[in-house]
Design a protein around this motif. Structure first.
Motif, PDB file in Angstrom:
ATOM      1  N   ASP A   1     -52.311  34.987 -43.773  1.00 23.61           N
ATOM      2  CA  ASP A   1     -53.721  35.055 -44.183  1.00 23.61           C
ATOM      3  C   ASP A   1     -53.837  35.274 -45.685  1.00 23.61           C
ATOM      4  O   ASP A   1     -54.738  34.726 -46.331  1.00 23.61           O
ATOM      5  CB  ASP A   1     -54.448  36.168 -43.429  1.00 23.61           C
ATOM      6  CG  ASP A   1     -54.670  35.826 -41.956  1.00 23.61           C
ATOM      7  OD1 ASP A   1     -54.649  34.626 -41.609  1.00 23.61           O
ATOM      8  OD2 ASP A   1     -54.864  36.759 -41.170  1.00 23.61           O
TER       9      ASP A   1
ATOM     10  N   ASP B 102     -59.069  38.784 -34.945  1.00 24.74           N
ATOM     11  CA  ASP B 102     -58.647  39.795 -33.972  1.00 24.74           C
ATOM     12  C   ASP B 102     -57.140  40.095 -34.054  1.00 24.74           C
ATOM     13  O   ASP B 102     -56.576  40.748 -33.183  1.00 24.74           O
ATOM     14  CB  ASP B 102     -59.021  39.372 -32.556  1.00 24.74           C
ATOM     15  CG  ASP B 102     -58.329  38.087 -32.108  1.00 24.74           C
ATOM     16  OD1 ASP B 102     -57.749  37.373 -32.968  1.00 24.74           O
ATOM     17  OD2 ASP B 102     -58.376  37.795 -30.906  1.00 24.74           O
ATOM     18  N   HIS B 103     -56.484  39.643 -35.117  1.00 32.24           N
ATOM     19  CA  HIS B 103     -55.037  39.830 -35.274  1.00 32.24           C
ATOM     20  C   HIS B 103     -54.627  41.286 -35.105  1.00 32.24           C
ATOM     21  O   HIS B 103     -53.664  41.591 -34.395  1.00 32.24           O
ATOM     22  CB  HIS B 103     -54.584  39.317 -36.643  1.00 32.24           C
ATOM     23  CG  HIS B 103     -53.117  39.501 -36.881  1.00 32.24           C
ATOM     24  ND1 HIS B 103     -52.587  40.666 -37.386  1.00 32.24           N
ATOM     25  CD2 HIS B 103     -52.074  38.673 -36.667  1.00 32.24           C
ATOM     26  CE1 HIS B 103     -51.271  40.549 -37.463  1.00 32.24           C
ATOM     27  NE2 HIS B 103     -50.936  39.341 -37.038  1.00 32.24           N
TER      28      HIS B 103
ATOM     29  N   THR C  35     -56.042  37.401 -24.458  1.00 33.24           N
ATOM     30  CA  THR C  35     -55.597  36.865 -25.752  1.00 33.24           C
ATOM     31  C   THR C  35     -54.094  37.023 -25.899  1.00 33.24           C
ATOM     32  O   THR C  35     -53.400  36.102 -26.347  1.00 33.24           O
ATOM     33  CB  THR C  35     -56.324  37.557 -26.916  1.00 33.24           C
ATOM     34  OG1 THR C  35     -57.733  37.328 -26.778  1.00 33.24           O
ATOM     35  CG2 THR C  35     -55.858  37.029 -28.263  1.00 33.24           C
TER      36      THR C  35
ATOM     37  N   ARG D  71     -57.472  33.754 -40.512  1.00 31.70           N
ATOM     38  CA  ARG D  71     -57.569  32.725 -39.476  1.00 31.70           C
ATOM     39  C   ARG D  71     -57.911  33.332 -38.119  1.00 31.70           C
ATOM     40  O   ARG D  71     -58.632  32.751 -37.338  1.00 31.70           O
ATOM     41  CB  ARG D  71     -56.255  31.963 -39.403  1.00 31.70           C
ATOM     42  CG  ARG D  71     -56.292  30.835 -38.406  1.00 31.70           C
ATOM     43  CD  ARG D  71     -55.113  29.939 -38.580  1.00 31.70           C
ATOM     44  NE  ARG D  71     -55.060  28.975 -37.500  1.00 31.70           N
ATOM     45  CZ  ARG D  71     -53.981  28.352 -37.135  1.00 31.70           C
ATOM     46  NH1 ARG D  71     -52.841  28.572 -37.763  1.00 31.70           N
ATOM     47  NH2 ARG D  71     -54.001  27.490 -36.149  1.00 31.70           N
ATOM     48  N   HIS D  72     -57.324  34.488 -37.827  1.00 34.58           N
ATOM     49  CA  HIS D  72     -57.542  35.153 -36.542  1.00 34.58           C
ATOM     50  C   HIS D  72     -58.075  36.560 -36.803  1.00 34.58           C
ATOM     51  O   HIS D  72     -57.300  37.488 -36.998  1.00 34.58           O
ATOM     52  CB  HIS D  72     -56.233  35.224 -35.740  1.00 34.58           C
ATOM     53  CG  HIS D  72     -55.610  33.894 -35.488  1.00 34.58           C
ATOM     54  ND1 HIS D  72     -56.098  33.017 -34.547  1.00 34.58           N
ATOM     55  CD2 HIS D  72     -54.547  33.277 -36.056  1.00 34.58           C
ATOM     56  CE1 HIS D  72     -55.358  31.925 -34.541  1.00 34.58           C
ATOM     57  NE2 HIS D  72     -54.415  32.062 -35.451  1.00 34.58           N
TER      58      HIS D  72
ATOM     59  N   HIS E 188     -48.514  32.817 -37.941  1.00 31.52           N
ATOM     60  CA  HIS E 188     -49.291  34.015 -37.603  1.00 31.52           C
ATOM     61  C   HIS E 188     -48.636  34.806 -36.473  1.00 31.52           C
ATOM     62  O   HIS E 188     -48.573  36.033 -36.519  1.00 31.52           O
ATOM     63  CB  HIS E 188     -50.732  33.647 -37.248  1.00 31.52           C
ATOM     64  CG  HIS E 188     -51.498  33.132 -38.415  1.00 31.52           C
ATOM     65  ND1 HIS E 188     -51.433  31.816 -38.819  1.00 31.52           N
ATOM     66  CD2 HIS E 188     -52.335  33.750 -39.281  1.00 31.52           C
ATOM     67  CE1 HIS E 188     -52.203  31.643 -39.881  1.00 31.52           C
ATOM     68  NE2 HIS E 188     -52.756  32.804 -40.183  1.00 31.52           N
ATOM     69  N   ARG E 189     -48.134  34.104 -35.467  1.00 34.40           N
ATOM     70  CA  ARG E 189     -47.465  34.793 -34.360  1.00 34.40           C
ATOM     71  C   ARG E 189     -46.188  35.474 -34.833  1.00 34.40           C
ATOM     72  O   ARG E 189     -45.890  36.603 -34.443  1.00 34.40           O
ATOM     73  CB  ARG E 189     -47.163  33.807 -33.227  1.00 34.40           C
ATOM     74  CG  ARG E 189     -48.445  33.405 -32.476  1.00 34.40           C
ATOM     75  CD  ARG E 189     -48.176  32.291 -31.517  1.00 34.40           C
ATOM     76  NE  ARG E 189     -48.150  31.035 -32.267  1.00 34.40           N
ATOM     77  CZ  ARG E 189     -47.834  29.857 -31.756  1.00 34.40           C
ATOM     78  NH1 ARG E 189     -47.482  29.759 -30.492  1.00 34.40           N
ATOM     79  NH2 ARG E 189     -47.860  28.771 -32.486  1.00 34.40           N
TER      80      ARG E 189
END
Length: 173
Positions: A6, A16-17, A65, A13-14, A94-95
């Motif tokens: 990010d 709720d990360h 999620t 992007r997410h 991201h993961r």
């Protein structure tokens, strides 16, 4: 992973990360990866090339999620993808950013991009010299000083590339 994706991208992007339980996600991803590495999966008769892995505790207490993150890691649409000679990651920044601190010394399952194209269906699209791509991939892999060629999974990965370089189709096992 050298930097937060990010931050690198300049936007979140997410959103709720930070709500995800990345340690739990990493644990389940590592256990699924271990099962796959050991060949402990069941094939799906209706979907050639696909299978199922069963691990204790999954999906368990995962949120929807978190289940999507784990399923996506190994799914067809957006698995975490990377080939060691190619930068950057094809998919999964991201993961990986969320899970890497939690894997410890356990294996991190990553899917190869190039091995997806070693199929009888892909060969006509790649052309008559399709195997040359894999010859180059083996050379690139062998030139990486950090690649651990003694690790059993890396041995299998390299072997699949060598098989493709010889105009053969590697076994999915």
């Amino acid at each position: 992973m050298p930097a937060d994706p990010d931050v690198e991208d300049g936007h979140v992007r997410h959103p709720d990360h930070d709500d995800q339980r990345w340690a739990l996600i990493a644990d389940i991803v590592a256990r699924v990866g271990d099962a796959l590495a050991a060949g402990n999966w069941d094939t799906d008769e209706g979907y050639p090339g696909q299978g199922f892995v069963t691990v204790d505790g999954y999906p368990g207490d995962l949120t929807s999620t978190e289940q999507e993150i784990v399923s996506g890691w190994f799914g067809i649409a957006e698995p975490v993808r990377f080939d060691p000679w190619f930068e950057p990651l094809t998919s999964g920044r991201h993961r990986l950013w969320g899970t890497m601190p939690h894997f410890g010394t356990r294996l991190v399952p990553i899917k190869s991009d190039v091995l997806d194209y070693v199929t009888p269906e892909s060969v006509p699209l790649l052309g008559k010299d399709w195997h040359q791509m894999y010859v180059a991939n083996v050379e690139e892999l062998d030139s990486l000083p950090w690649f651990d060629a003694r690790d059993p999974l890396n041995v299998a990965f390299r072997s699949a590339l060598v098989t493709a370089a010889s105009r053969q189709f590697p076994s999915p096992q």
